[in-house]
Design a protein around this motif. Structure first.
Motif, mmCIF file in Angstrom:
data_model
loop_
_atom_site.group_PDB
_atom_site.id
_atom_site.type_symbol
_atom_site.label_atom_id
_atom_site.label_comp_id
_atom_site.label_asym_id
_atom_site.label_seq_id
_atom_site.Cartn_x
_atom_site.Cartn_y
_atom_site.Cartn_z
ATOM 1 N N MET A 165 1.323 -1.072 -0.349
ATOM 2 C CA MET A 165 0.020 0.070 0.047
ATOM 3 C C MET A 165 0.893 1.722 -0.098
ATOM 4 S SD MET A 165 -3.325 -1.003 0.416
ATOM 5 C CE MET A 165 -4.018 -0.190 0.742
ATOM 6 N N VAL A 166 0.378 2.785 -0.653
ATOM 7 C CA VAL A 166 0.881 3.721 -0.648
ATOM 8 C C VAL A 166 -0.167 4.083 -0.342
ATOM 9 C CG1 VAL A 166 2.297 5.265 -2.276
ATOM 10 C CG2 VAL A 166 2.063 2.885 -2.835
ATOM 11 N N ARG A 167 0.395 5.397 0.436
ATOM 12 C CA ARG A 167 0.216 6.133 1.611
ATOM 13 C C ARG A 167 0.141 7.866 1.323
ATOM 14 N NH1 ARG A 167 1.359 9.080 6.688
ATOM 15 N NH2 ARG A 167 -1.143 10.040 7.702
ATOM 16 N N PHE A 168 -0.746 8.401 1.172
ATOM 17 C CA PHE A 168 -1.007 9.726 0.937
ATOM 18 C C PHE A 168 -1.672 10.933 2.206
ATOM 19 C CE2 PHE A 168 -0.511 7.594 -3.443
ATOM 20 C CZ PHE A 168 -0.110 7.977 -3.919
ATOM 21 N N HIS A 199 -3.792 0.847 -3.446
ATOM 22 C CA HIS A 199 -3.423 0.007 -4.268
ATOM 23 C C HIS A 199 -1.731 0.632 -4.722
ATOM 24 C CE1 HIS A 199 -5.929 -2.562 -2.601
ATOM 25 N NE2 HIS A 199 -5.536 -3.606 -1.725
ATOM 26 N N PRO A 200 -0.452 -0.297 -5.402
ATOM 27 C CA PRO A 200 0.049 0.337 -5.905
ATOM 28 C C PRO A 200 0.085 -0.569 -7.519
ATOM 29 C CG PRO A 200 1.327 -0.975 -4.942
ATOM 30 C CD PRO A 200 -0.132 -1.417 -4.688
ATOM 31 N N ASP A 201 -1.185 0.464 -8.221
ATOM 32 C CA ASP A 201 -2.000 0.162 -9.570
ATOM 33 C C ASP A 201 -2.906 0.809 -9.453
ATOM 34 O OD1 ASP A 201 -2.682 -2.190 -10.871
ATOM 35 O OD2 ASP A 201 -4.843 -0.973 -10.450
ATOM 36 N N ARG A 202 -2.844 1.082 -11.109
ATOM 37 C CA ARG A 202 -2.715 2.632 -11.967
ATOM 38 C C ARG A 202 -4.432 2.753 -12.092
ATOM 39 N NH1 ARG A 202 -0.850 6.177 -15.537
ATOM 40 N NH2 ARG A 202 0.944 3.697 -16.030
ATOM 41 N N ARG A 203 -5.008 1.641 -11.309
ATOM 42 C CA ARG A 203 -6.829 1.520 -11.788
ATOM 43 C C ARG A 203 -7.237 2.178 -10.205
ATOM 44 N NH1 ARG A 203 -8.122 -4.290 -12.742
ATOM 45 N NH2 ARG A 203 -6.274 -4.479 -11.764
ATOM 46 N N CYS A 204 -6.449 2.279 -9.603
ATOM 47 C CA CYS A 204 -6.830 2.768 -8.114
ATOM 48 C C CYS A 204 -6.023 4.557 -8.088
ATOM 49 C CB CYS A 204 -6.041 1.624 -6.866
ATOM 50 S SG CYS A 204 -6.391 0.253 -6.577
ATOM 51 N N TRP A 205 -5.320 4.544 -8.563
ATOM 52 C CA TRP A 205 -4.505 6.405 -8.819
ATOM 53 C C TRP A 205 -6.131 6.635 -9.534
ATOM 54 C CZ3 TRP A 205 -2.062 9.797 -6.601
ATOM 55 C CH2 TRP A 205 -1.992 11.068 -7.899
ATOM 56 N N GLN A 206 -6.769 6.226 -10.464
ATOM 57 C CA GLN A 206 -7.553 6.438 -11.356
ATOM 58 C C GLN A 206 -8.689 7.507 -9.803
ATOM 59 O OE1 GLN A 206 -7.409 3.944 -14.310
ATOM 60 N NE2 GLN A 206 -6.046 5.259 -15.694
ATOM 61 N N ALA A 207 -9.186 6.182 -9.386
ATOM 62 C CA ALA A 207 -10.677 5.992 -8.424
ATOM 63 C C ALA A 207 -10.243 7.048 -7.902
ATOM 64 C CB ALA A 207 -10.230 4.510 -8.184
ATOM 65 N N ALA A 208 -8.833 7.086 -7.239
ATOM 66 C CA ALA A 208 -8.699 8.201 -6.011
ATOM 67 C C ALA A 208 -9.212 9.594 -7.069
ATOM 68 C CB ALA A 208 -7.531 8.200 -5.469
ATOM 69 N N THR A 209 -8.596 9.254 -7.723
ATOM 70 C CA THR A 209 -8.536 10.951 -8.564
ATOM 71 C C THR A 209 -9.298 11.793 -9.081
ATOM 72 O OG1 THR A 209 -7.339 10.242 -10.179
ATOM 73 C CG2 THR A 209 -5.924 10.813 -9.049
ATOM 74 N N ARG A 210 -10.246 10.562 -8.744
ATOM 75 C CA ARG A 210 -12.182 11.008 -9.782
ATOM 76 C C ARG A 210 -12.920 11.110 -8.249
ATOM 77 N NH1 ARG A 210 -11.002 6.465 -13.199
ATOM 78 N NH2 ARG A 210 -12.472 5.384 -11.603
ATOM 79 N N GLY A 211 -12.567 11.171 -7.592
ATOM 80 C CA GLY A 211 -13.338 11.474 -6.392
ATOM 81 C C GLY A 211 -13.499 10.699 -4.778
ATOM 82 N N ARG A 269 7.572 11.335 -9.417
ATOM 83 C CA ARG A 269 8.434 9.448 -9.448
ATOM 84 C C ARG A 269 7.643 8.831 -9.855
ATOM 85 N NH1 ARG A 269 8.365 9.605 -4.418
ATOM 86 N NH2 ARG A 269 10.036 8.412 -3.383
ATOM 87 N N PRO A 270 7.200 7.669 -10.920
ATOM 88 C CA PRO A 270 7.006 7.249 -10.865
ATOM 89 C C PRO A 270 6.264 6.162 -9.630
ATOM 90 C CG PRO A 270 7.749 6.496 -12.423
ATOM 91 C CD PRO A 270 8.660 7.772 -11.501
ATOM 92 N N TRP A 271 5.229 5.469 -8.728
ATOM 93 C CA TRP A 271 5.580 4.873 -7.589
ATOM 94 C C TRP A 271 3.609 3.648 -7.899
ATOM 95 C CZ3 TRP A 271 0.000 4.037 -5.861
ATOM 96 C CH2 TRP A 271 -0.453 4.785 -6.534
ATOM 97 N N ALA A 272 3.517 3.765 -9.182
ATOM 98 C CA ALA A 272 2.636 2.866 -9.255
ATOM 99 C C ALA A 272 2.744 1.380 -10.175
ATOM 100 C CB ALA A 272 1.314 2.823 -10.038
ATOM 101 N N ALA A 273 2.732 -0.563 -9.897
ATOM 102 C CA ALA A 273 3.547 -1.219 -10.125
ATOM 103 C C ALA A 273 2.918 -0.702 -12.205
ATOM 104 C CB ALA A 273 2.366 -2.321 -10.087
ATOM 105 N N GLY A 274 3.644 -0.839 -12.123
ATOM 106 C CA GLY A 274 3.297 -0.778 -13.976
ATOM 107 C C GLY A 274 3.682 0.088 -14.701
#
Length: 67
Positions: free
Chosen positions: A1-4, A32-44, A61-66
């Motif tokens: 898990m990555v903390r913000f 989760h270090p996943d691009r889909r989680c990042w997108q969901a987080a930034t959408r709300g 810097r990149p933090w997400a897997a992939g």
């Protein structure tokens, strides 16, 4: 898990920032270090987690897997 964490104030605006050490003070949100989680987080997801309107700053810097 990555903390913000949330930083700033009501006058300057709230900003979500990456906390790579998980040691920054204040309320945090974990992803989760996943691009889909990042997108969901930034959408709300971050707004719901922190219960306020805010801006999201992409990590330097990149933090997400992939990335």
């Amino acid at each position: 898990m990555v903390r913000f964490v949330l930083s700033g104030d009501a006058g300057t605006g709230w900003l979500v920032r990456l906390d790579p050490t998980s040691a920054a003070p204040g309320r945090g949100a974990h992803l989760h270090p996943d691009r889909r989680c990042w997108q969901a987080a930034t959408r709300g997801g971050f707004a719901r987690s922190f219960r306020r309107r805010l801006r999201v700053e992409a990590p330097d810097r990149p933090w997400a897997a992939g990335d």
